[in-house]
Design an enzyme around this catalytic site. Structure first.
Site, PDB file in Angstrom:
ATOM      1  N   THR A 167      19.920 -16.614  38.337  1.00  0.00           N
ATOM      2  CA  THR A 167      19.683 -16.894  37.176  1.00  0.00           C
ATOM      3  C   THR A 167      18.846 -17.485  35.771  1.00  0.00           C
ATOM      4  OG1 THR A 167      20.711 -14.362  37.288  1.00  0.00           O
ATOM      5  CG2 THR A 167      19.309 -14.918  34.925  1.00  0.00           C
ATOM      6  N   GLN A 168      19.559 -18.572  36.127  1.00  0.00           N
ATOM      7  CA  GLN A 168      19.223 -19.703  35.088  1.00  0.00           C
ATOM      8  C   GLN A 168      17.391 -20.473  35.645  1.00  0.00           C
ATOM      9  OE1 GLN A 168      22.030 -22.452  34.010  1.00  0.00           O
ATOM     10  NE2 GLN A 168      23.728 -20.730  34.089  1.00  0.00           N
ATOM     11  N   HIS A 228       2.799  17.704  52.089  1.00  0.00           N
ATOM     12  CA  HIS A 228       3.161  17.384  51.573  1.00  0.00           C
ATOM     13  C   HIS A 228       4.005  17.431  50.418  1.00  0.00           C
ATOM     14  CE1 HIS A 228       2.991  14.177  54.602  1.00  0.00           C
ATOM     15  NE2 HIS A 228       1.260  13.774  54.477  1.00  0.00           N
ATOM     16  N   CYS A 255       3.525  17.987  57.505  1.00  0.00           N
ATOM     17  CA  CYS A 255       1.936  17.828  58.252  1.00  0.00           C
ATOM     18  C   CYS A 255       2.320  17.411  59.323  1.00  0.00           C
ATOM     19  CB  CYS A 255       2.039  16.326  57.458  1.00  0.00           C
ATOM     20  SG  CYS A 255       0.216  15.954  57.325  1.00  0.00           S
ATOM     21  N   LEU A 256       2.816  16.190  60.247  1.00  0.00           N
ATOM     22  CA  LEU A 256       2.169  16.319  61.419  1.00  0.00           C
ATOM     23  C   LEU A 256       3.993  16.957  61.760  1.00  0.00           C
ATOM     24  CD1 LEU A 256       1.851  15.343  64.144  1.00  0.00           C
ATOM     25  CD2 LEU A 256       2.880  13.155  63.796  1.00  0.00           C
ATOM     26  N   MET A 277       4.351  19.757  60.928  1.00  0.00           N
ATOM     27  CA  MET A 277       3.901  21.497  61.295  1.00  0.00           C
ATOM     28  C   MET A 277       2.550  21.479  62.322  1.00  0.00           C
ATOM     29  SD  MET A 277       0.659  23.478  59.254  1.00  0.00           S
ATOM     30  CE  MET A 277      -0.927  24.509  59.915  1.00  0.00           C
ATOM     31  N   GLU A 283       7.017  17.387  49.656  1.00  0.00           N
ATOM     32  CA  GLU A 283       7.580  16.599  48.813  1.00  0.00           C
ATOM     33  C   GLU A 283       7.175  14.970  47.749  1.00  0.00           C
ATOM     34  OE1 GLU A 283       6.100  14.160  53.214  1.00  0.00           O
ATOM     35  OE2 GLU A 283       6.448  15.906  52.048  1.00  0.00           O
ATOM     36  N   LYS A 308      27.223 -16.829  28.695  1.00  0.00           N
ATOM     37  CA  LYS A 308      26.496 -18.647  29.395  1.00  0.00           C
ATOM     38  C   LYS A 308      24.995 -18.018  29.482  1.00  0.00           C
ATOM     39  CE  LYS A 308      27.775 -21.610  33.180  1.00  0.00           C
ATOM     40  NZ  LYS A 308      28.138 -21.637  34.465  1.00  0.00           N
ATOM     41  N   LYS A 321      13.115  -3.096  40.279  1.00  0.00           N
ATOM     42  CA  LYS A 321      12.234  -3.646  39.226  1.00  0.00           C
ATOM     43  C   LYS A 321      11.704  -2.006  39.632  1.00  0.00           C
ATOM     44  CE  LYS A 321       9.136  -6.351  41.074  1.00  0.00           C
ATOM     45  NZ  LYS A 321      10.103  -6.549  42.366  1.00  0.00           N
ATOM     46  N   GLU A 343       5.041  -2.588  35.975  1.00  0.00           N
ATOM     47  CA  GLU A 343       5.962  -3.951  37.302  1.00  0.00           C
ATOM     48  C   GLU A 343       4.909  -4.263  37.639  1.00  0.00           C
ATOM     49  OE1 GLU A 343       8.128  -3.323  41.375  1.00  0.00           O
ATOM     50  OE2 GLU A 343       8.042  -1.042  39.999  1.00  0.00           O
TER      51      GLU A 343
END
Length: 552
Positions: A192-193, A507, A381-382, A384, A509, A224, A17, A141
């Site tokens: 799905t139905q 961080h 972080c850790l 470093m 990232e 369907k 999702k 979501e």
């Protein structure tokens, strides 16, 4: 007024999702619409900040310091838009707000119930995102799976939403699974139905179905699904498995997801500009060289614990035309068997963040191995803090050096608690969190990579470099390449006599994007490629090469 899109999931959890919501956000943004994406999580924790990485995966930190679900990282990376604490809502935070209002007397003695008080609070949070950021679209979501008892208040709230916001302003999108049954030799639509039947029993008729499958959905099955789920055939969208999550927006564009969304919400159809995204995917599939990168961590059994690190490495790999294979190394294994067994063939070593003593000595050993063997190293972080401990013990000859987090009685606590953290008792939401400025030192590799003096990065920590040892470290060759603007906090260190040895307290990232790789990750991958990489043969080059970002 903003248009509201609600994304629910059925049949199984982890169906994608978040990627569907993020991909739709990318498609709408490519048409010059503004988008904000909201995650409603059904767990009773106020936020995921104190949850185990083994259970929850990564905690993604927003610019304003919210500890949120990892899906917000997908939202930011796909839409290239920063989210805030408003974009993350949990059952725990909803109940906490309602109980606080009850204690203040806001309900004037009324009986507080799920309906209307909890559902009203949920709706208020969604409207608040629209009011504060004024986007054209708010995509929400709903975590969990339709049928879960935990999700019922959220589903009831979004059911009511269409009546309040207007039929033309609300769209319900349901992501569901179409499994292939090998013994029958066909795809089955019955799950799905039943999922749609469950959703309709709550009072929600989905407008769009996104069908997850591992192969193309036959036309007969699409018809369907349309017939039994009461959804027009053109609004039954196929989302087939892809080698990389970054292919999904292009697949959904070909399926007409954005076109149908705009039509149903009576918005102006616009031509998308996906050229940059297409170039990104094409470049990802045609790398020139291959290399091996080690991630030395303590939560490596669940790769999602380091999701943004993996994605950032992938972004940098694409920009460097590299294909990288990630090697997950448990820091505790290094403690038992030594670093060379796991790291000898690596082009680069990443030591990411974490909490607690377990595995720290293994991280320290990995960093020493990278330093002595001139292997490019990036610490986060850790990572470093572990590099500071390694330098103190092995270069500055402070053999008993440690972090006050792990050994409060250490004679040489080279990592110490932040002054403002000393009186903090609660764990949740009390760290140094969010975006902070950092001033870089000229004539350092870090400065060269960023190309500017002041940068802004996201933090999540309580401990910092102990300034009592700064002079000693500088005397022994350690470089402080970034500090807080007042010079008080050491934020980045590097070792100049090395191809690439940089570690950050923040961080990076969380700031990387597919089309804008983070400078530190870009420089790390570039250095790792120069250290050890192999050209990709023509045979491999003609295949669809799987980059590291596909691991997520």
């Amino acid at each position: 007024m903003a248009k509201f899109i609600f994304v629910t999931g059925g049949v199984v959890s982890s169906i994608g999702k978040g990627i569907v919501a993020a991909s739709l956000g990318r498609l709408l943004k490519s048409r010059d619409y503004s988008v904000s994406i909201l995650k409603l999580d059904p767990y009773i924790n106020v936020d995921p900040g104190t949850m185990s990485p083994f259970q929850h995966g990564e905690v993604f930190v927003t610019e304003d310091g919210a500890e949120t679900d990892l899906d917000l990282g997908h939202y930011e990376r796909f839409t290239d838009t920063s989210m805030s604490r408003l974009n993350s809502v949990t059952t725990g935070s909803i109940y906490q707000a309602v109980i606080n209002k009850e204690r203040r007397g806001d309900y004037q003695g009324g009986t507080v119930q799920v309906i209307p008080h909890i559902t009203n609070e949920i709706k208020e949070r969604i409207f608040r995102v629209a009011e504060n950021t004024n986007p054209d679209f708010v995509i929400t979501e709903i975590g969990g799976t339709v049928g879960d008892i935990e999700s019922l208040p959220f589903l009831e709230a979004i059911r009511q939403f269409r009546k309040e916001a207007g039929r033309d302003n609300v769209l319900y999108m349901h992501v569901t699974l179409i499994p292939w049954i090998s013994s029958a030799g066909e795809m089955k639509t019955k799950p799905t139905q039943h999922s749609v039947k469950e959703l309709r029993s709550i009072g929600i008729q989905p407008d769009v179905l996104v069908c997850r499958c591992d192969r193309p959905l036959p036309q007969g099955q699409r018809e369907k699904i349309s017939e039994f789920c009461n959804v027009p055939e053109e609004q039954v969208i196929t989302s087939q498995d892809a080698s990389s999550i970054y292919e999904v927006p292009l697949m959904l564009e070909r399926e007409g997801l954005a076109e149908q969304t705009l039509k149903l919400l009576r918005m102006e159809p616009r031509q998308p500009n996906l050229e940059q995204w297409q170039n990104l995917v094409e470049r990802m599939k045609r790398p020139n060289r291959h290399m091996d990168i080690a991630i030395v961590g303590k939560y490596v059994q669940l790769n999602d614990a380091y999701l943004s690190v993996v994605e950032s490495l992938g972004h940098a790999a694409i920009a460097n035309d590299m294909d990288i294979k990630l090697h997950w190394v448990n820091a505790e294994d290094i403690e038992k068997h030594g670093a060379s067994m796991y790291l000898a063939d690596m082009a680069g070593i990443v030591v990411p963040g974490g909490f607690g003593l377990r595995g720290v000595d293994g991280k320290v050993a990995a960093i020493e191995y990278a330093r002595l063997n001139q292997i490019p190293f990036l610490g986060l972080c850790l990572g470093m803090q572990s590099s500071v401990i390694e330098w103190a013990r092995n270069v500055a000859k402070l053999e008993d050096a440690h972090s006050a987090e792990f050994n409060p009685e250490a004679k040489n606590p080279v990592i110490n608690l932040l002054p403002e953290q000393r009186d903090v008792v609660d764990l949740g939401g009390t760290m140094r969190l969010g975006l902070y400025p950092c001033r870089l030192t000229p004539d350092t590799l870090t400065y060269q990579l960023y190309g500017q003096e002041v940068i802004y990065e996201r933090h999540r920590h309580r401990y910092e470099f102990n300034n009592a040892y700064r002079s000693l470290f500088l005397e022994t060759g350690y470089q402080v390449s970034g500090t807080s603007p007042d010079g008080r906090l050491v934020e980045i260190i590097e070792y100049a006599d090395h191809p690439f040895f940089i570690a950050t307290q923040f961080h990076p990232e969380f700031q990387s994007r597919p089309n804008h790789p983070h400078p530190l990750f870009f420089g790390f991958i570039q250095a790792a490629g120069n250290h050890k990489s192999q050209p990709i043969s023509d045979e491999l080059d003609n295949q669809s090469t799987e980059m590291s970002i596909s691991l997520s």
